[in-house]
Every structure is written in C-alpha cells, then in structure tokens.
Design a protein around this motif. Structure first.
Motif, PDB file in Angstrom:
ATOM      1  N   GLY A 209       0.854  -1.173   0.000  1.00 42.98           N
ATOM      2  CA  GLY A 209       0.000   0.000   0.000  1.00 42.98           C
ATOM      3  C   GLY A 209       0.891   1.225   0.000  1.00 42.98           C
ATOM      4  N   SER A 211       1.260   5.020   1.454  1.00 43.47           N
ATOM      5  CA  SER A 211       0.749   6.051   2.358  1.00 43.47           C
ATOM      6  C   SER A 211       1.619   7.294   2.251  1.00 43.47           C
ATOM      7  CB  SER A 211       0.711   5.547   3.806  1.00 43.47           C
ATOM      8  OG  SER A 211       2.011   5.313   4.321  1.00 43.47           O
ATOM      9  N   ALA A 226      -4.498   4.360   3.619  1.00 43.23           N
ATOM     10  CA  ALA A 226      -3.842   3.542   2.596  1.00 43.23           C
ATOM     11  C   ALA A 226      -4.347   2.112   2.576  1.00 43.23           C
ATOM     12  CB  ALA A 226      -2.332   3.551   2.825  1.00 43.23           C
ATOM     13  N   LEU A 227      -5.312   1.781   3.429  1.00 43.71           N
ATOM     14  CA  LEU A 227      -5.852   0.420   3.468  1.00 43.71           C
ATOM     15  C   LEU A 227      -7.234   0.344   2.828  1.00 43.71           C
ATOM     16  CD1 LEU A 227      -5.658  -2.531   4.476  1.00 43.71           C
ATOM     17  CD2 LEU A 227      -6.747  -1.759   6.598  1.00 43.71           C
ATOM     18  N   SER A 234      -1.765   1.079  -5.767  1.00 46.67           N
ATOM     19  CA  SER A 234      -0.502   0.490  -5.334  1.00 46.67           C
ATOM     20  C   SER A 234      -0.482  -0.972  -5.769  1.00 46.67           C
ATOM     21  CB  SER A 234      -0.368   0.616  -3.816  1.00 46.67           C
ATOM     22  OG  SER A 234      -1.282  -0.256  -3.159  1.00 46.67           O
ATOM     23  N   ARG A 237      -3.577  -2.412  -3.636  1.00 45.19           N
ATOM     24  CA  ARG A 237      -4.697  -1.599  -3.170  1.00 45.19           C
ATOM     25  C   ARG A 237      -5.179  -0.662  -4.263  1.00 45.19           C
ATOM     26  NH1 ARG A 237      -1.812  -1.081   2.681  1.00 45.19           N
ATOM     27  NH2 ARG A 237      -1.902  -3.331   3.026  1.00 45.19           N
ATOM     28  N   ALA A 265      -8.659  -3.770  -1.266  1.00 48.64           N
ATOM     29  CA  ALA A 265      -7.361  -4.084  -0.660  1.00 48.64           C
ATOM     30  C   ALA A 265      -7.137  -5.590  -0.725  1.00 48.64           C
ATOM     31  CB  ALA A 265      -7.309  -3.610   0.787  1.00 48.64           C
TER      32      ALA A 265
END
Length: 378
Positions: A209, A211, A226-227, A234, A237, A265
């Motif tokens: 991920g 962030s 970011a989750l 990413s 994700r 995710a």
C-alpha cells in the motif's frame, strides 16, 4: 480463544519502577505478526542479537477460521524458536507491532487488557492485531517485563480540518505506515543535525500500500487511508475509486461484500490489472516492451506524485524535505520518475526498505532510558 491473562500469570508485568531504567544491557524481544509470517528479533540495547522470519504456509493458516484464532499458534512458534536458539525467556521489554484497534495518538504504549480486547474485536482484521496480545501474554510470564507497542497503523494526529469528508456519515480516518515513516523522519533529522520536531516533511511509504503523510513539527497532521481506499493505486490496493460507480457495483449482485472488500485491498491495484504485486517482475516486463505494464506503473507514479504535491498545500509550500521509503523505493525506475515530478517542491531523499524491527526496538529502548514518554492506552 479471547486474549485473557492466564490465571497463573504474575501481576507485576509492565512495572518499569521494578528495574533501574538507565542500566545498560537492556534485553528486548520484538514480535511483528504479518499476513503470512511472524518476524521476531532480540536486541541488546541497540544491537540486534537475533532476527528470524517464520513463514506460515496457506495450509497452516487455513485451519484458523479467524485471524484472532492464530494467536496461540503464533505465540507458541515464537517460544519454540527462542528455545531452539537457546535464548532464555528473560526480557526487560517485549514490544509487539501495533494493530488496527482504533485511532490513537502516536507514541509508545504499554499494552493492557483493554488494548488486547479492542484489537481482538477490531473491525479491520489483520495479523498485526495479534502483536499486542502475544506481547502481553509472554510478558506476563516474566516478572517486571514491560509489554509495549509503538506507532500503530491507526496513529491519528490529524488537524480537525483534515478529518472532514463530504459526508458526515464517513469522516476521514488515517491508516498509514506510521512506524516506518516516523523512524525514517527521525533518522533523516539525525543525519542532518536537526530535530524531527522542528521540521516540515512529506513522507511517502511505497509498499503493498502507499501512504503519504504530512509531518509538521513532529506531528502527522494529514495522512491518507492507505488500506480502505484513499490515495494512489498500489501493488495490492485500489486507492481512491469513483464513489458512485462503487455503489452501483455493490448493488449489481455480481459480488459479495467480502469479494468487493478484496477489490479495494488485497486483489486490487497492480495485481488486479497485471496479475502480480511483484514490482521487480513488472519492471522486467516493461523492459521487454510490455506497454500495459508501463502504463500501470506510470499511473501509480503519477497518482503518487499528485498526492505528494497536494499535501504540500497543507504546509503552505514550506516543505523542508520529501522522504521516499518502503520496499518499492529500491526501484530506481520508480523513484527517479517520481523525483522528476516532485523535486520542484523540496529536496527528495530516498530511504529504501523498512526496518520495523529496529524501529520497534529503538522505541522500546527510548522509553526505557526515559527519552520518550510511556503512554497509557485507555
């Protein structure tokens, strides 16, 4: 089994007053449960004495209905590994990776039963939630041993304005790589003779991920989730998605709730488009002329650069440095192209990889030496 303290456990665990805080030779056990592995390390002061990565096969984990059911299994593996290496269970501190229980301020926390129960019942299920449970269980068997976590993934130091979303039903929360970002920030400050608390930094963790957080004078005043679906795409994700299209998909009848959550995710991002999360493999495909792979990597770089540039507005453009870290930061293909897009904002520094084990150990040691506050989870 719920994370309760064993009946036979001593009640003296986690009382630093039982020991001399500033003596040398502090023995620290670090426990970092991940999705498919449990990393453990032993430190004596700053010195790593042992580091092991215990991998768990899908077959091993399949026997557990819930992630929390893996607690005893992983705890016993830690004990057996230490026994095999003839390392006595005689630690001053046991520090686990922090979980996703609920938002808390950054820092180092003493593990207690409330933290363990909140982690056990957490909405977001991840193996990192086991870190505090295993740390407390093992520390309870060692008189005077201090059980800790540090900078869990839901560190929340956001400015009030950063919490506002377009719907009162869904206020913004941050889920980010707080442990590694803060460790890198302190490392950068030391290297340049500064104090972290005096700097304005934008830090981007490039991993499974991505962030991006704004660190203003020692506080992370803005960071993406970011989750759960915010920020750049990413390797695994989705990042930010069109909200209405997502709602239509939810009611299409084609997918279950669990399947759609994985499309945000786990089975999203590069793996959804290209069938792999291995960035090195994808770069190899680009070098062989795969234009789809090139487009997807370029899109990830493009979206990451936009997020970093947007975050500079939080600091009114007064950015001392931009730090790139995480496993993907080893890729010159990605970092060089990202640098081209963002270096007009501030000097860019690259710290590839992430050393969560060392970060945890150094946080524990700082508390022991009285250099950092020990916080209580309530």
């Amino acid at each position: 089994m719920k994370p309760t303290t064993p009946d036979t456990a001593p009640t003296t665990a986690g009382q630093p007053s039982d020991r001399t805080p500033k003596r040398s030779g502090v023995n620290i056990l670090v426990i970092n449960p991940g999705s498919t592995s449990t990393k453990i390390a032993v430190y004596e002061d700053e010195k790593p004495v042992m580091l092991r990565n215990i991998h768990h096969s899908p077959e091993e984990l399949k026997q557990f209905e819930k992630i929390t059911d893996q607690r005893t299994f992983r705890r016993d593996l830690v004990i057996r590994e230490l026994e095999y290496l003839n390392i006595p269970m005689n630690f001053d501190i046991i520090i686990g990776r922090g979980g996703l229980a609920r938002p808390v301020a950054g820092g180092v926390y003493r593990v207690n039963e409330k933290m363990c129960m909140d982690s056990y019942n957490a909405i977001r299920k991840h193996a990192c939630n086991l870190g505090c449970m295993i740390a407390l269980e093992l520390a309870n068997g060692i008189p005077g041993c201090l059980p800790l976590i540090a900078d869990p993934g839901m560190v929340d130091e956001l400015d009030d304005v950063a919490r506002i979303s377009g719907s009162p039903l869904m206020p913004k929360i941050a889920i980010w790589h707080a442990l590694n970002q803060r460790a890198i920030a302190r490392r950068f400050a030391r290297e340049y003779g500064k104090r972290y608390e005096d700097l304005n930094l934008i830090i981007c963790h490039l991993g499974g991920g991505i962030s991006v957080a704004v660190h203003r004078h020692g506080l992370a005043v803005d960071a993406n989730n970011a989750l759960d679906g915010e920020g750049p795409l990413s390797p695994e994700r989705a990042g930010t998605l069109p909200a209405a299209d997502l709602i239509h998909l939810c009611y299409s009848g084609k997918y279950t709730k669990e399947q759609l959550l994985k499309r945000i995710a786990g089975q999203a991002g590069l793996v959804a488009h290209l069938g792999t999360t291995n960035v090195k493999e994808i770069i190899g495909r680009i070098e062989q002329g795969d234009e789809k792979a090139r487009l997807l990597i370029d899109a990830m770089i493009y979206q990451t650069a936009k997020t970093i540039a947007g975050d500079s507005a939080v600091l009114y453009g007064k950015v001392d440095a931009i730090l790139l870290t995480g496993g993907i930061a080893y890729s010159d293909y990605i970092t060089s192209r990202l640098r081209e897009r963002i270096e007009f904002l501030a000097p860019v520094h690259i710290y590839p990889g992430e050393d969560e084990m060392q970060a945890l150990a150094l946080n524990a040691l700082a508390v022991w030496r009285g250099q950092r506050e020990l916080k209580e989870y309530r």
